[in-house]
Design a protein around this motif. Structure first.
Motif, short mmCIF file in Angstrom:
data_model
loop_
_atom_site.label_atom_id
_atom_site.label_comp_id
_atom_site.label_asym_id
_atom_site.label_seq_id
_atom_site.Cartn_x
_atom_site.Cartn_y
_atom_site.Cartn_z
N ARG A 270 26.82 24.92 47.30
CA ARG A 270 26.61 25.50 48.63
C ARG A 270 27.16 24.58 49.71
O ARG A 270 27.76 25.02 50.69
CB ARG A 270 25.12 25.75 48.87
CG ARG A 270 24.55 26.95 48.16
CD ARG A 270 23.22 27.37 48.77
NE ARG A 270 22.23 26.30 48.78
CZ ARG A 270 21.32 26.11 47.83
NH1 ARG A 270 21.30 26.94 46.77
NH2 ARG A 270 20.44 25.13 47.90
N HIS A 271 26.95 23.28 49.53
CA HIS A 271 27.43 22.33 50.53
C HIS A 271 28.96 22.32 50.57
O HIS A 271 29.55 22.30 51.66
CB HIS A 271 26.92 20.93 50.22
CG HIS A 271 27.38 19.91 51.20
ND1 HIS A 271 27.00 19.92 52.52
CD2 HIS A 271 28.23 18.85 51.07
CE1 HIS A 271 27.57 18.91 53.16
NE2 HIS A 271 28.33 18.26 52.30
N VAL A 272 29.61 22.34 49.41
CA VAL A 272 31.07 22.36 49.39
C VAL A 272 31.59 23.63 50.05
O VAL A 272 32.56 23.59 50.82
CB VAL A 272 31.57 22.23 47.94
CG1 VAL A 272 33.08 22.43 47.87
CG2 VAL A 272 31.20 20.87 47.38
N GLU A 273 30.96 24.75 49.79
CA GLU A 273 31.38 26.01 50.43
C GLU A 273 31.20 25.94 51.94
O GLU A 273 32.05 26.42 52.71
CB GLU A 273 30.61 27.19 49.86
CG GLU A 273 31.07 28.52 50.41
CD GLU A 273 30.51 29.70 49.64
OE1 GLU A 273 30.31 30.76 50.26
OE2 GLU A 273 30.29 29.57 48.42
N ALA A 274 30.12 25.33 52.40
CA ALA A 274 29.90 25.18 53.84
C ALA A 274 30.97 24.29 54.47
O ALA A 274 31.37 24.50 55.63
CB ALA A 274 28.52 24.60 54.09
N MET A 275 31.45 23.30 53.71
CA MET A 275 32.45 22.37 54.23
C MET A 275 33.87 22.92 54.14
O MET A 275 34.69 22.69 55.03
CB MET A 275 32.37 21.04 53.46
CG MET A 275 31.06 20.29 53.63
SD MET A 275 30.91 19.53 55.25
CE MET A 275 31.97 18.10 55.04
N LEU A 276 34.17 23.65 53.08
CA LEU A 276 35.55 24.07 52.81
C LEU A 276 35.78 25.56 52.95
O LEU A 276 36.92 26.02 52.92
CB LEU A 276 35.96 23.66 51.39
CG LEU A 276 35.88 22.18 51.03
CD1 LEU A 276 36.41 21.96 49.62
CD2 LEU A 276 36.65 21.32 52.02
N GLY A 277 34.71 26.34 53.10
CA GLY A 277 34.84 27.77 53.08
C GLY A 277 34.66 28.31 51.67
O GLY A 277 34.59 27.55 50.69
N PRO A 278 34.59 29.63 51.53
CA PRO A 278 34.35 30.22 50.20
C PRO A 278 35.51 29.99 49.26
O PRO A 278 36.66 29.82 49.67
CB PRO A 278 34.17 31.72 50.52
CG PRO A 278 34.88 31.92 51.82
CD PRO A 278 34.71 30.64 52.59
N ALA A 279 35.18 29.96 47.98
CA ALA A 279 36.20 29.78 46.94
C ALA A 279 37.06 31.03 46.85
O ALA A 279 36.65 32.13 47.23
CB ALA A 279 35.53 29.49 45.60
N GLU A 280 38.28 30.86 46.29
CA GLU A 280 39.19 31.98 46.13
C GLU A 280 38.76 32.91 45.02
O GLU A 280 39.11 34.07 45.00
CB GLU A 280 40.60 31.47 45.82
CG GLU A 280 41.22 30.66 46.95
CD GLU A 280 42.60 30.15 46.59
OE1 GLU A 280 43.10 30.53 45.52
OE2 GLU A 280 43.15 29.37 47.37
N ALA A 281 38.02 32.39 44.05
CA ALA A 281 37.56 33.17 42.89
C ALA A 281 36.06 32.97 42.76
O ALA A 281 35.50 32.03 43.33
CB ALA A 281 38.28 32.72 41.62
#
Length: 292
Positions: A270-281
């Motif tokens: 969740r933290h990585v998604e908050a920092m980088l945006g949603p994953a491509e897959a």
């Protein structure tokens, strides 16, 4: 994930290894690519400064593990084809760590390298050491039999198969097998590595397994733990428990790693998604790790 970079003491002293952990955990669900600005922010949370991140990523580029790419006008680095293969191989070893039984049999690699190929001899020994082999004699190395496929593939990929003969079979006679294992592997050294891991991460486990924390802390703790753990399934190739000392601490360390990985993976993602945006897959779950 078996493609370690430099060793180091604390997080700030090992940026290359931390970067490889982050790529192994999060890049593959993002097309194998991470933006350098996002990587700098994530590693900054672990005490790694901008220059250290950039220097480490350039070393990984020189090693052929990442390639510079721009996507959507953002600078970043993508995993190479070789890195994808090595990360997949590491997933099996780290998260699916297999522990053999004494009656499963053993894998022997016998090699003879001419003096004109001394570099190959050194490469062979280094490769077998990284795979977790013990030494019977200078030209005869041994491992649990479940490493057969990984060993054959690694030797072929490294161009070393032509110098080796590979056998599997049981130990039939020639001494007490527990004593032999203790002579082939540095069990005291392995116990010390596991003890260091437990000393460092049992307090982390106590905090998370009996309580809560924020997503940013989960990311830091997961990356830190996995970076510290990554070499242990290679140093200990899954030796049979019945042949190890009664006070063997590797099983307790494996149980801690498995439980803490399961607890931290979702808040860290969740933290990585908050920092980088949603994953491509859709997010790829970490392989389930097995204690043993």
């Amino acid at each position: 994930m078996a493609i370690d970079d430099e060793d180091g003491g604390g997080a700030a002293g090992q940026p290359g290894r931390l970067i490889l952990t982050v790529y192994g955990l999060y890049a593959r669900e993002r097309g194998g690519w991470l933006p350098i600005a996002g990587l700098v922010r994530l590693l900054g949370e672990m005490g790694v400064n901008v220059q250290a991140v950039r220097s480490a990523i350039h070393r990984l580029k020189r090693r052929g593990l990442v390639d510079a790419q721009r996507r959507a006008d953002a600078a970043g680095y993508a995993l190479s084809a070789d890195a994808y293969g090595l990360l997949a191989e590491g997933d099996v070893r780290i998260f699916g760590h297999t522990r053999g039984a004494a009656d499963d049999g053993w894998l022997l690699v016998v090699f003879s390298v001419p003096d004109t190929e001394r570099a190959k001899r050194h490469q062979l020994r280094s490769t077998l050491t990284r795979l977790g082999f013990g030494t019977v004699s200078p030209g005869t190395w041994i491992a649990p039999s479940h490493l057969r496929d990984a060993t054959v593939e690694t030797l072929e990929r490294a161009g070393l198969a032509g110098f080796t003969q590979v056998f599997t079979g049981p130990h039939v006679a020639g001494g007490d097998l527990s004593e032999l294992v203790a002579s082939w592997w540095d069990l005291d050294g392995l116990q010390a590595l596991y003890a260091d891991f437990l000393d460092r991460f049992e307090p982390v486990g106590a905090r998370w397994l009996d309580g809560t924390g924020d997503d940013a802390r989960a990311f830091v703790d997961l990356v830190d733990m996995l970076t510290a753990w990554r070499r242990l399934p290679y140093a200990d190739p899954g030796l049979p428990l019945e042949l190890l000392p009664a006070d063997w601490n590797g099983r307790r360390a494996q149980e801690l790693f498995s439980a803490l990985s399961a607890r931290l993976r979702e808040p860290a993602a969740r933290h990585v998604e908050a920092m980088l945006g949603p994953a491509e897959a859709p997010a790829r779950s970490l392989p389930a790790s097995r204690a043993g």
